[in-house]
Structures are given as structure tokens and as C-alpha cells.
Design a protein around this motif. Structure first.
Motif, mmCIF file in Angstrom:
data_model
loop_
_atom_site.group_PDB
_atom_site.id
_atom_site.type_symbol
_atom_site.label_atom_id
_atom_site.label_comp_id
_atom_site.label_asym_id
_atom_site.label_seq_id
_atom_site.Cartn_x
_atom_site.Cartn_y
_atom_site.Cartn_z
ATOM 1 N N ILE A 128 0.877 -1.166 0.000
ATOM 2 C CA ILE A 128 0.000 0.000 0.000
ATOM 3 C C ILE A 128 0.914 1.215 0.000
ATOM 4 C CG2 ILE A 128 -1.793 1.275 1.266
ATOM 5 C CD1 ILE A 128 -2.642 -1.594 2.323
ATOM 6 N N ASP A 129 0.949 1.887 -1.114
ATOM 7 C CA ASP A 129 1.863 3.034 -1.301
ATOM 8 C C ASP A 129 3.290 2.660 -0.908
ATOM 9 O OD1 ASP A 129 -0.307 4.605 -2.172
ATOM 10 O OD2 ASP A 129 -0.875 4.991 -0.096
ATOM 11 N N GLY A 130 3.708 1.451 -1.337
ATOM 12 C CA GLY A 130 5.103 1.044 -1.147
ATOM 13 C C GLY A 130 5.394 0.363 0.178
ATOM 14 N N LYS A 131 4.407 0.306 1.095
ATOM 15 C CA LYS A 131 4.630 -0.366 2.379
ATOM 16 C C LYS A 131 3.972 -1.750 2.321
ATOM 17 C CE LYS A 131 4.020 0.428 7.339
ATOM 18 N NZ LYS A 131 3.021 -0.643 7.615
ATOM 19 N N TRP A 132 4.781 -2.811 2.615
ATOM 20 C CA TRP A 132 4.283 -4.174 2.443
ATOM 21 C C TRP A 132 3.709 -4.728 3.734
ATOM 22 C CZ3 TRP A 132 3.839 -6.086 -2.359
ATOM 23 C CH2 TRP A 132 4.574 -5.454 -3.368
#
Ligand SMILES: Nc1nc2c(c(=O)[nH]1)N[C@H]1C(S)=C(S)[C@@H](COP(=O)(O)O)O[C@H]1N2
Ligand SMILES: [Mo]
Length: 369
Positions: A299-303
Motif C-alpha cells: 500500500i503506497d510502497g509499504k508491504w
């Protein structure tokens, strides 16, 4: 000297597809293939078994319309007893039913730069069906495979020209794979006779392998004491660096996950619009090399690790879910699966000449209002 000759031979080898990969816009030929060979709409990921008509289709040449009453399967080559069997007799043989996720080896091709010219799949060249039929190993045992057998070649009823070579669609399997108890000669898909486009009246289904191995409209099974060198084996379906590279053969499906794009689409651009608040992100993941052990959602680069469901079988995809509270603004969602061998989907496209075995992570842009 010998080396030079073999290199020259390779350079006159027919290409698996037509023309060099391109950075240009989609061609009329690709569009023609795209409308013949449809993919699975991503919203169909909702169902463990892909609903009728939504399973992807890939046919190299024309769909043959076969009269099942006169059709029969021939088994021969390096066997003790050649066999000819019709559909009625096949249906009296022992049966197995197995849920299998099938994916085209070219899935993801149109996202590559440069783009190999062939069927221009995006990410949806996949589907899962319950296949019912006779275990291949049972029929091979009846025929009695010779001890020096190394491969089994499967030939369909469909013919055409590819890379300038006139051919009937044929693929082989190493004898060890052909003897697996779960490789099936299927006459039913999801409990009904096969639709014409999926191989009526009989097809091979090789669980865990990319789709090209699962020969449709099967007419002949020949046991060989040498490797098969047909076009779809030695030219097409290879991981190649460039046109001159002999490459390595494509076989098992690499780990991949897909997400049902949340919210609603814009008709033309397919971009997604979603209302702020809680939303259940969901999709499915599969691998032909081992079971899926983890799916992460970006989500927006956060896993974040998603919850994994149970697959219907060892070769069927499994569901994943992740609750998300969407806040207003533009977001990028992604999903990434890992299988039991430790393989994970790459974040960047991994390029090869034919656009084979791509399994890059899917990214979905959403506007939350
Ligand atoms: N006889 C025959 N079998 C074939 C093909 C074909 O063109 N002819 N295409 C193969 C490829 S490349 C794929 S991906 C799968 C697709 O199976 P489906 O159309 O049932 O999804 O069938 C395989 N079997
Ligand atoms: Mo394929």
C-alpha cells in the motif's frame, strides 16, 4: 569451425513469433490475436473455480470442430501395445478430478519494454478449472512404455504456420512428468464436456506447468526414445536472451498473485475509484513450483502480510485477503506472493526475447473519494 557452423544454423532458425520486439504502439496483428484469445476479467478472481466462459483462452491456430463419434485417440511409439481408444471407451476408464490453475507462459508480455510481438497479454492470461478424465499414467501403463523411453509427445488436431513453419500443434513431456499420477486426459471441464475452445473432445492437463504443455484437441500420444524437437518445443516456449540464443525450455508456472481491483472502474481508462473507509482487498496466488506460503500487499510502497486461504488442491490458486482502511487521495496497491521454494515475484519486469514466464507484481492505482 564447428562453432561457426552451429551459430550460422541458429541464425537461420525460425523465430518463435514474427519480428523483433518493439517499443512502438500495439499493432493490428496483436489486436487480432488479443480478440481471438481472451483473458480472464480480474473480478473473476472472486471465484475459486473460474465461471464458464471467463477462463482465459489461447489457441495458436484455428479451433478445430471435432466429431466426437468418429474421433479416437492413438497411443503408440516406444510401447509394447499400440492403443486406439474412442471417447466412449475412455469414459469407462478410471477417472480423476483435479482443480488446476492454468496460466499462459506469455502472461504479462505486453507490459514488457521492448514488447515481444505475440499475444499481448496484460496480467489476466489465467484461470482455474476442475478437470475430469483419465490419468495419463493409466493409459501409458496399458500400452506398456518401453524401458528406453525418454519423452512423450502429444499432438492436437489443429494445424497452422508459425515462424514460417507449417505444423500441427505438438508438445512433449519428459517421461517422469508424463507418469505423474495427476496428469490427466480431460474430457470434462467443471463437470461438463469440454467447450470447443478448451479442447473438445479431449485434452491433456499438466498441473503446475504453463499452459502450452496442456495440449488441446488431443489426437495422438507417441512415446519417444529421443527428445522431441517440434517447433513448440525447440523454437517457441524458450527463455531466450535474443534471437540467436537457443535458450532454455519453459516448464513450470512461476509464483504469481493477482488482486481484484477494488472500487469501480472508469469505462475507458479502467482507472479505479473507491469510497473512503474500510475495504477488503482480495485476490488469488499460485505457483507451479511449490505451494504459496506468503502474500504481501503493498500500500503506497509499504508491504503488509495478507491472510491466506486454503487452495482447493495442490495445483489450484489460493485466496488472500487484507482489510484496508482507504483514506482520501491517490494510492498505489500491489501484491507479491512467495512460494515454498522461496521464490518471490520481482518488483521490476524481467525481460526475455519471447516474453515468457513473466511474474512481475501487479500494481493498481486507485482514487479514494
Ligand atoms: N492443440 C493445442 N493445444 C494447446 C494450444 C494450441 O494452440 N493448440 N495452446 C496452448 C497454450 S499456449 C495454452 S496457454 C493453453 C490454453 O488453454 P485454454 O485455452 O484452455 O485456457 O492451451 C495450450 N494447448
Ligand atoms: Mo500459452
Amino acid at each position: 569451425m564447428t562453432k561457426q557452423i552451429s551459430r550460422r544454423r541458429q541464425s537461420v532458425k525460425p523465430a518463435a513469433h514474427s519480428g523483433e520486439p518493439t517499443h512502438g504502439p500495439l499493432t493490428a496483428e496483436e489486436l487480432q490475436l488479443a480478440v481471438r484469445n481472451h483473458s480472464m476479467p480480474l473480478e473473476a478472481l472472486r471465484e475459486a473455480t473460474t465461471p464458464p466462459g471467463l477462463h482465459y483462452v489461447l489457441t495458436h491456430f484455428d479451433i478445430p470442430f471435432i466429431d466426437a463419434d468418429s474421433w479416437h485417440l492413438r497411443i503408440g511409439g516406444a510401447v509394447q501395445r499400440a492403443v486406439e481408444i474412442n471417447l466412449r471407451a475412455l469414459r469407462r476408464d478410471p477417472t480423476i478430478s483435479i482443480p488446476v490453475t492454468l496460466e499462459c507462459a506469455g502472461n504479462g508480455r505486453s507490459l514488457l519494454h521492448p514488447r515481444p510481438l505475440s499475444q499481448p497479454w496484460r496480467l489476466e492470461g489465467v484461470g482455474t478449472a476442475e478437470w475430469t478424465g483419465v490419468p495419463l499414467a493409466y493409459l501409458l501403463a496399458q500400452a506398456g512404455v518401453d524401458e528406453d523411453a525418454v519423452e512423450v509427445v502429444f499432438t492436437g488436431a489443429d494445424a497452422g504456420i508459425q515462424g514460417g513453419v507449417r505444423q500441427t500443434y505438438a508438445r512433449s513431456l519428459p517421461i517422469k512428468e508424463a507418469m505423474r499420477p495427476d496428469v490427466v486426459l480431460a474430457y470434462e471441464m467443471n463437470g461438463r464436456e469440454l467447450p470447443p475452445q478448451h479442447g473438445y473432445p479431449l485434452r491433456l492437463v499438466v498441473p503446475g506447468w504453463y499452459g502450452m504443455a496442456s495440449v488441446k484437441w488431443l489426437e495422438s500420444i507417441q512415446v519417444l526414445t529421443h527428445p522431441f524437437e517440434g517447433f513448440q518445443q525447440s523454437v517457441a516456449y524458450r527463455y531466450q536472451k535474443d534471437a540467436d540464443d537457443a535458450g532454455t525450455p519453459v516448464s513450470r508456472i512461476k509464483v504469481r498473485s493477482l488482486m481484484i481491483p477494488p472500487g469501480i472502474p472508469d469505462f475507458f481508462t479502467r482507472s479505479r475509484v473507491l469510497s473512503a473507509g474500510p475495504v477488503m482487498l482480495t485476490g488469488r496466488a499460485w505457483s507451479g513450483e511449490g505451494s504459496v506460503v506468503r502474500v504481501e500487499v503493498g500500500i503506497d510502497g509499504k508491504w503488509v502480510t495478507a491472510h491466506l486461504g486454503h487452495p482447493a488442491g495442490p495445483f489450484a490458486w489460493c485466496e488472500w485477503t487484507l482489510p484496508w482502511v482507504a483514506d482520501r487521495g491517490e494510492h498505489e496497491l500491489a501484491c507479491r506472493a512467495t512460494d515454498a521454494t522461496g521464490s518471490t515475484q520481482p518488483l521490476e519486469q524481467v525481460w526475455n526475447y519471447q516474453g515468457m514466464g513473466n511474474n512481475v507484481v501487479q500494481r493498481v492505482k486507485v482514487s479514494v473519494e
